[in-house]
Design a protein around this motif. Structure first.
Motif, PDB file in Angstrom:
ATOM      1  N   ASP A 129      44.052  56.126  48.151  1.00  0.00           N
ATOM      2  CA  ASP A 129      43.844  56.661  49.214  1.00  0.00           C
ATOM      3  C   ASP A 129      42.380  56.207  49.880  1.00  0.00           C
ATOM      4  O   ASP A 129      42.710  54.457  48.830  1.00  0.00           O
ATOM      5  CB  ASP A 129      43.173  58.271  49.250  1.00  0.00           C
ATOM      6  CG  ASP A 129      42.541  58.521  48.050  1.00  0.00           C
ATOM      7  OD1 ASP A 129      42.010  57.456  47.495  1.00  0.00           O
ATOM      8  OD2 ASP A 129      42.155  59.465  47.802  1.00  0.00           O
ATOM      9  N   GLY A 130      42.047  56.354  50.729  1.00  0.00           N
ATOM     10  CA  GLY A 130      40.912  55.592  51.189  1.00  0.00           C
ATOM     11  C   GLY A 130      41.339  54.099  51.962  1.00  0.00           C
ATOM     12  O   GLY A 130      42.465  53.633  52.499  1.00  0.00           O
ATOM     13  N   PRO A 131      40.347  53.024  52.208  1.00  0.00           N
ATOM     14  CA  PRO A 131      40.784  52.055  53.460  1.00  0.00           C
ATOM     15  C   PRO A 131      41.613  50.736  52.433  1.00  0.00           C
ATOM     16  O   PRO A 131      41.050  50.814  51.427  1.00  0.00           O
ATOM     17  CB  PRO A 131      39.247  51.536  53.684  1.00  0.00           C
ATOM     18  CG  PRO A 131      38.228  52.887  53.026  1.00  0.00           C
ATOM     19  CD  PRO A 131      38.745  53.052  52.589  1.00  0.00           C
ATOM     20  N   GLN A 132      42.600  50.986  53.041  1.00  0.00           N
ATOM     21  CA  GLN A 132      43.576  49.474  52.098  1.00  0.00           C
ATOM     22  C   GLN A 132      43.146  48.619  51.747  1.00  0.00           C
ATOM     23  O   GLN A 132      43.211  48.293  50.658  1.00  0.00           O
ATOM     24  CB  GLN A 132      44.791  49.881  53.747  1.00  0.00           C
ATOM     25  CG  GLN A 132      45.963  49.100  52.969  1.00  0.00           C
ATOM     26  CD  GLN A 132      47.024  49.527  51.700  1.00  0.00           C
ATOM     27  OE1 GLN A 132      46.861  50.598  51.875  1.00  0.00           O
ATOM     28  NE2 GLN A 132      47.247  49.020  50.500  1.00  0.00           N
ATOM     29  N   LEU A 134      39.838  47.842  50.687  1.00  0.00           N
ATOM     30  CA  LEU A 134      39.181  48.176  49.249  1.00  0.00           C
ATOM     31  C   LEU A 134      40.335  48.396  48.268  1.00  0.00           C
ATOM     32  O   LEU A 134      39.116  48.582  47.526  1.00  0.00           O
ATOM     33  CB  LEU A 134      37.865  48.706  49.954  1.00  0.00           C
ATOM     34  CG  LEU A 134      36.771  49.152  51.085  1.00  0.00           C
ATOM     35  CD1 LEU A 134      35.988  50.002  51.834  1.00  0.00           C
ATOM     36  CD2 LEU A 134      36.804  47.476  50.998  1.00  0.00           C
ATOM     37  N   ARG A 135      41.186  49.107  47.731  1.00  0.00           N
ATOM     38  CA  ARG A 135      41.754  49.741  47.148  1.00  0.00           C
ATOM     39  C   ARG A 135      41.741  48.967  46.112  1.00  0.00           C
ATOM     40  O   ARG A 135      41.098  49.586  44.559  1.00  0.00           O
ATOM     41  CB  ARG A 135      43.052  50.138  47.699  1.00  0.00           C
ATOM     42  CG  ARG A 135      43.068  51.311  48.519  1.00  0.00           C
ATOM     43  CD  ARG A 135      44.747  51.938  48.886  1.00  0.00           C
ATOM     44  NE  ARG A 135      44.498  52.650  50.071  1.00  0.00           N
ATOM     45  CZ  ARG A 135      45.301  53.681  50.456  1.00  0.00           C
ATOM     46  NH1 ARG A 135      46.785  53.086  50.189  1.00  0.00           N
ATOM     47  NH2 ARG A 135      45.621  54.617  51.354  1.00  0.00           N
TER      48      ARG A 135
END
Length: 270
Positions: A129-132, A134-135
């Motif tokens: 999850d989270g901004p793609q 930044l993963r």
């Protein structure tokens, strides 16, 4: 009966999966769905309910998991209670927000079979999850920093609670060394101390686990994890002050090349 005549199911290790949970019903649902789709199903799934106020226990029962209630607060107590109740030869541990890939259990079992001296196996993870964009970089930063700090503190790979496993006989030997009352420690890092002193910890290469980016949701959450990491390490001093521990670990590893050495009897030369 000769060894070659032993049926495959008789030599197949039984696997227990332990999941500590507190108020993570929806994350737990996704985790249990992923476990139910494994290429090699575990014989036992234990969900340790650490005083949840949501319907986490109901979700666990709906998937056929065993629910163990742990009234003592903190992941160290909850995870340890789960290990105590595990009946498998191999005890795998994940978190409620973990999403194991299709072959995770199968790969963990194979790792133990391929590394018979290892008392524990641990792997990494990526974020789901989270901004793609930044993963990947945040996973490398977060888990890379944990591994580096763990190796410096321990003298060997640290266990990572979202993707790890240990042999049940190893747990039985170290369980009394775990302080279940200290809620400020990282339970996986704290467990790494006695396990790594007893036997090698094998690190898997390719991650087969996804986890939530929750550590980065707030600055307070990240600071809390950092503070707990420092506390976990310093709570082991002076006995496991890094230079002292490094020397003991180096001597134990040296004993593997000399089976007659005294430390070879402590699990490093199995």
């Amino acid at each position: 009966m000769q060894v070659d005549d032993v049926p495959e199911e008789a030599s197949r290790p039984k696997v227990s999966v332990v999941i500590p949970v507190k108020d993570d019903a929806e994350e737990l649902r996704r985790c249990l769905q992923a476990l139910s789709a494994q290429s090699r199903l575990p014989e036992q799934i234990i969900v340790v309910d650490n005083n949840s106020t949501d319907h986490s226990a109901d979700v666990a029962r709906a998937f056929g998991a065993e629910v163990v209630f742990c009234a003592q607060p903190g992941i160290p107590a909850a995870a340890s209670d789960g290990y105590d109740h595990a009946g498998g030869d191999l005890i795998l541990r994940i978190d409620a927000d973990s999403l194991p890939e299709h072959h995770w259990v199968e790969n963990m079992v194979a790792a133990f079979a391929n590394h018979p001296r290892a008392g524990a196996v641990t792997g990494g993870a990526t974020f789901y999850d989270g901004p793609q964009p930044l993963r990947l970089p945040l996973a490398v930063l977060y888990l890379g920093a944990y591994r580096i700090a763990g190796v410096l503190a321990l003298g060997h790979w640290p266990l990572f609670g979202s993707n790890m496993g240990l042999r049940r006989d190893v747990w039985e030997q170290v369980r009394d060394q775990i302080d279940r009352s200290d809620t400020d420690v990282h339970d996986d890092l704290a467990l790494s101390y006695p396990v790594g002193a007893l036997s090698p910890i094998h690190r898997l290469g390719r991650p087969s686990m996804q986890i939530s980016m929750r550590p980065f949701y707030s600055a307070n959450g990240f600071r809390l994890r950092f503070r707990r990491a420092v506390h976990t390490v310093t709570s082991q001093w002076p006995q496991d002050f890094p230079p002292y521990r490094w020397r003991r670990i180096a001597a134990a590893r040296s004993a593997t090349r000399n089976p007659a050495g005294a430390l070879a009897q402590q699990g490093w030369a199995q």
